[in-house]
Design a protein around this motif. Structure first.
Motif, PDB file in Angstrom:
ATOM      1  N   TYR A 148      -3.267   3.465  -5.176  1.00  0.00           N
ATOM      2  CA  TYR A 148      -3.215   3.169  -3.954  1.00  0.00           C
ATOM      3  C   TYR A 148      -2.021   2.232  -3.724  1.00  0.00           C
ATOM      4  O   TYR A 148      -1.529   2.132  -2.539  1.00  0.00           O
ATOM      5  CB  TYR A 148      -4.428   2.547  -3.536  1.00  0.00           C
ATOM      6  CG  TYR A 148      -5.634   3.277  -2.966  1.00  0.00           C
ATOM      7  CD1 TYR A 148      -5.538   3.888  -1.763  1.00  0.00           C
ATOM      8  CD2 TYR A 148      -6.560   3.453  -3.754  1.00  0.00           C
ATOM      9  CE1 TYR A 148      -6.635   4.625  -1.401  1.00  0.00           C
ATOM     10  CE2 TYR A 148      -7.408   4.578  -3.700  1.00  0.00           C
ATOM     11  CZ  TYR A 148      -7.501   4.878  -2.099  1.00  0.00           C
ATOM     12  OH  TYR A 148      -8.508   5.577  -1.609  1.00  0.00           O
ATOM     13  N   LEU A 149      -1.361   1.628  -4.895  1.00  0.00           N
ATOM     14  CA  LEU A 149      -0.398   0.527  -4.612  1.00  0.00           C
ATOM     15  C   LEU A 149       0.698   0.927  -5.530  1.00  0.00           C
ATOM     16  O   LEU A 149       1.025   1.694  -6.022  1.00  0.00           O
ATOM     17  CB  LEU A 149      -0.809  -0.620  -5.180  1.00  0.00           C
ATOM     18  CG  LEU A 149      -2.259  -1.155  -5.025  1.00  0.00           C
ATOM     19  CD1 LEU A 149      -2.805  -2.305  -5.598  1.00  0.00           C
ATOM     20  CD2 LEU A 149      -2.351  -1.316  -3.347  1.00  0.00           C
ATOM     21  N   ALA A 191       0.584  -1.212  -0.007  1.00  0.00           N
ATOM     22  CA  ALA A 191       0.050  -0.141   0.164  1.00  0.00           C
ATOM     23  C   ALA A 191       0.740   1.311  -0.062  1.00  0.00           C
ATOM     24  O   ALA A 191       1.711   1.435   0.825  1.00  0.00           O
ATOM     25  CB  ALA A 191      -0.838   0.021   1.282  1.00  0.00           C
ATOM     26  N   ILE A 215       0.218  -6.336   0.137  1.00  0.00           N
ATOM     27  CA  ILE A 215      -1.073  -6.616  -0.193  1.00  0.00           C
ATOM     28  C   ILE A 215      -1.269  -8.266  -0.634  1.00  0.00           C
ATOM     29  O   ILE A 215      -0.661  -8.914  -1.190  1.00  0.00           O
ATOM     30  CB  ILE A 215      -1.333  -5.886  -1.381  1.00  0.00           C
ATOM     31  CG1 ILE A 215      -1.193  -4.485  -1.530  1.00  0.00           C
ATOM     32  CG2 ILE A 215      -2.847  -6.090  -1.937  1.00  0.00           C
ATOM     33  CD1 ILE A 215      -1.978  -3.838  -0.114  1.00  0.00           C
ATOM     34  N   GLY A 220     -11.245  -3.590  -5.620  1.00  0.00           N
ATOM     35  CA  GLY A 220      -9.849  -3.908  -6.431  1.00  0.00           C
ATOM     36  C   GLY A 220      -9.743  -3.158  -7.633  1.00  0.00           C
ATOM     37  O   GLY A 220      -8.506  -2.592  -7.762  1.00  0.00           O
ATOM     38  N   LEU A 224      -8.360   0.261  -6.248  1.00  0.00           N
ATOM     39  CA  LEU A 224      -6.859   0.121  -6.015  1.00  0.00           C
ATOM     40  C   LEU A 224      -5.854   0.108  -7.272  1.00  0.00           C
ATOM     41  O   LEU A 224      -5.016   0.491  -7.177  1.00  0.00           O
ATOM     42  CB  LEU A 224      -6.671  -1.129  -5.096  1.00  0.00           C
ATOM     43  CG  LEU A 224      -7.162  -1.389  -3.649  1.00  0.00           C
ATOM     44  CD1 LEU A 224      -6.908  -2.998  -3.300  1.00  0.00           C
ATOM     45  CD2 LEU A 224      -6.861  -0.463  -2.884  1.00  0.00           C
ATOM     46  N   ARG A 225      -6.644  -0.516  -8.295  1.00  0.00           N
ATOM     47  CA  ARG A 225      -5.675  -0.630  -9.352  1.00  0.00           C
ATOM     48  C   ARG A 225      -5.684   0.370 -10.218  1.00  0.00           C
ATOM     49  O   ARG A 225      -4.502   0.645 -10.997  1.00  0.00           O
ATOM     50  CB  ARG A 225      -6.419  -1.901 -10.005  1.00  0.00           C
ATOM     51  CG  ARG A 225      -5.598  -2.390 -11.513  1.00  0.00           C
ATOM     52  CD  ARG A 225      -5.891  -3.699 -11.800  1.00  0.00           C
ATOM     53  NE  ARG A 225      -7.556  -3.666 -12.086  1.00  0.00           N
ATOM     54  CZ  ARG A 225      -8.142  -3.336 -12.918  1.00  0.00           C
ATOM     55  NH1 ARG A 225      -7.214  -2.896 -14.206  1.00  0.00           N
ATOM     56  NH2 ARG A 225      -9.383  -3.431 -13.286  1.00  0.00           N
ATOM     57  N   ILE A 274      -5.340   2.396   2.956  1.00  0.00           N
ATOM     58  CA  ILE A 274      -6.662   2.158   2.111  1.00  0.00           C
ATOM     59  C   ILE A 274      -7.914   1.805   3.062  1.00  0.00           C
ATOM     60  O   ILE A 274      -7.563   0.975   4.015  1.00  0.00           O
ATOM     61  CB  ILE A 274      -6.162   0.874   1.526  1.00  0.00           C
ATOM     62  CG1 ILE A 274      -4.866   1.187   0.684  1.00  0.00           C
ATOM     63  CG2 ILE A 274      -7.338   0.337   0.583  1.00  0.00           C
ATOM     64  CD1 ILE A 274      -4.585  -0.432  -0.235  1.00  0.00           C
ATOM     65  N   THR A 334     -11.788  -4.660   0.274  1.00  0.00           N
ATOM     66  CA  THR A 334     -11.121  -4.792   1.159  1.00  0.00           C
ATOM     67  C   THR A 334     -11.726  -5.072   2.499  1.00  0.00           C
ATOM     68  O   THR A 334     -12.653  -4.352   2.623  1.00  0.00           O
ATOM     69  CB  THR A 334      -9.969  -3.735   1.355  1.00  0.00           C
ATOM     70  OG1 THR A 334     -10.594  -2.521   1.348  1.00  0.00           O
ATOM     71  CG2 THR A 334      -8.839  -3.759   0.339  1.00  0.00           C
ATOM     72  N   VAL A 346      -3.024  -6.389  -8.780  1.00  0.00           N
ATOM     73  CA  VAL A 346      -4.507  -6.547  -8.804  1.00  0.00           C
ATOM     74  C   VAL A 346      -5.080  -6.804 -10.234  1.00  0.00           C
ATOM     75  O   VAL A 346      -5.389  -6.026 -10.963  1.00  0.00           O
ATOM     76  CB  VAL A 346      -5.002  -5.421  -8.158  1.00  0.00           C
ATOM     77  CG1 VAL A 346      -6.715  -5.676  -7.961  1.00  0.00           C
ATOM     78  CG2 VAL A 346      -4.349  -5.300  -6.712  1.00  0.00           C
ATOM     79  N   THR A 359     -12.558  -0.753  -0.091  1.00  0.00           N
ATOM     80  CA  THR A 359     -12.257  -0.243  -1.118  1.00  0.00           C
ATOM     81  C   THR A 359     -12.200  -1.447  -2.429  1.00  0.00           C
ATOM     82  O   THR A 359     -11.583  -2.308  -1.941  1.00  0.00           O
ATOM     83  CB  THR A 359     -10.822   0.297  -1.060  1.00  0.00           C
ATOM     84  OG1 THR A 359     -10.932   1.355   0.061  1.00  0.00           O
ATOM     85  CG2 THR A 359     -10.374   0.935  -2.395  1.00  0.00           C
TER      86      THR A 359
END
Length: 259
Positions: free
Chosen positions: A63-64, A45, A101, A55, A58-59, A49, A91, A82, A53
């Protein structure tokens, strides 16, 4: 005017060179950490997060970030990316900045849209539990657990009655640990609050051996857990296996700890 601009330009150049040097140092530090070891790229992360949230978010929302880590230090379900099949999942607990993750962090969002994955017919109830006994890494969303309660009884003749004074400790004070409920599903796991606003225990803010755990409970069990928390005392959980045999009993106290 030119005399003012030149120092500013020099400062900008020095700042750029300094930033580049720092990035090169960090990159070389990562390379030194995995030198001589089999390594693979995984996701961590890049910022906190929130629970719930998806996927897809996040993608696509930054966030990553990717890091290289020795394979021997990685859990089996550490993610390198992801993928699209995680887009509809969410999440199930907050993820802190820098946290690895894992596939186990994702679940199906509840019908309420909260992203907590609340089982049908139940409600989500959160309590602070001790993690020193079972180890925080062993508690994951989806686990089935038994909840144990440690308390001070009203008196020696009424072990079933909680004093309501929290978990008292002292040379002549007896405490009891008993099974409160079993076969409870864990919905999410996160760090215990540190500002004294948590929902469990008598110890104030969260300690290093405490976690904030959300359980899926029916109304009766939710009332029991809420009342136990209100009375003080401490909660522990035990992760159940397929063949675990857990039944209510009289528990253990200071005098029967060794049988």
């Amino acid at each position: 005017m030119a005399r003012r601009i030149i120092p500013v330009l020099i400062s900008l150049v020095l700042a750029t060179v300094g930033t580049g040097a720092i990035m090169l140092y960090l990159r070389s530090a990562d390379e030194r950490a995995v030198e001589g070891k089999q390594a693979r790229t995984v996701l961590v992360a890049d910022r906190q997060i929130p629970a719930g949230t998806s996927g897809k978010v996040l993608r696509t929302k930054g966030y990553l970030r990717q890091v290289r880590m020795p394979v021997e230090t990685l859990p089996e379900d550490a993610l390198a990316q992801v993928t699209g099949n995680l887009d509809p999942l969410v999440t199930t607990a907050p993820v802190q900045r820098g946290q690895l993750i894992l596939r186990a962090m994702f679940g199906t969002g509840g019908a309420s849209g909260s992203g907590s994955g609340i089982p049908a017919g139940q409600m989500a109830v959160t309590a602070r539990v001790r993690s020193a006994v079972f180890g925080p890494a062993s508690l994951r969303p989806g686990a089935r657990v038994a909840i144990f309660y440690t308390y001070t009884p009203a008196d020696e003749r009424k072990r079933d009655v909680v004093s309501g004074a929290g978990l008292e400790k002292g040379r002549d004070i007896n405490s009891v640990t008993r099974l409160l409920m079993t076969d409870v599903e864990v919905i999410s796991v996160g760090p215990a609050p540190t500002d004294g606003t948590g929902t469990a225990g008598t110890s104030g803010g969260g300690g290093s051996d405490e976690l904030s755990v959300t359980f899926g409970l029916n109304q009766v069990d939710a009332e029991r857990l809420a009342h136990a928390v209100a009375l003080g005392g401490e909660l522990n959980v035990g992760v159940l296996g397929d063949s675990s045999n857990v039944k209510p009993d009289s528990g253990v106290d200071n005098r029967s700890l060794f049988g």
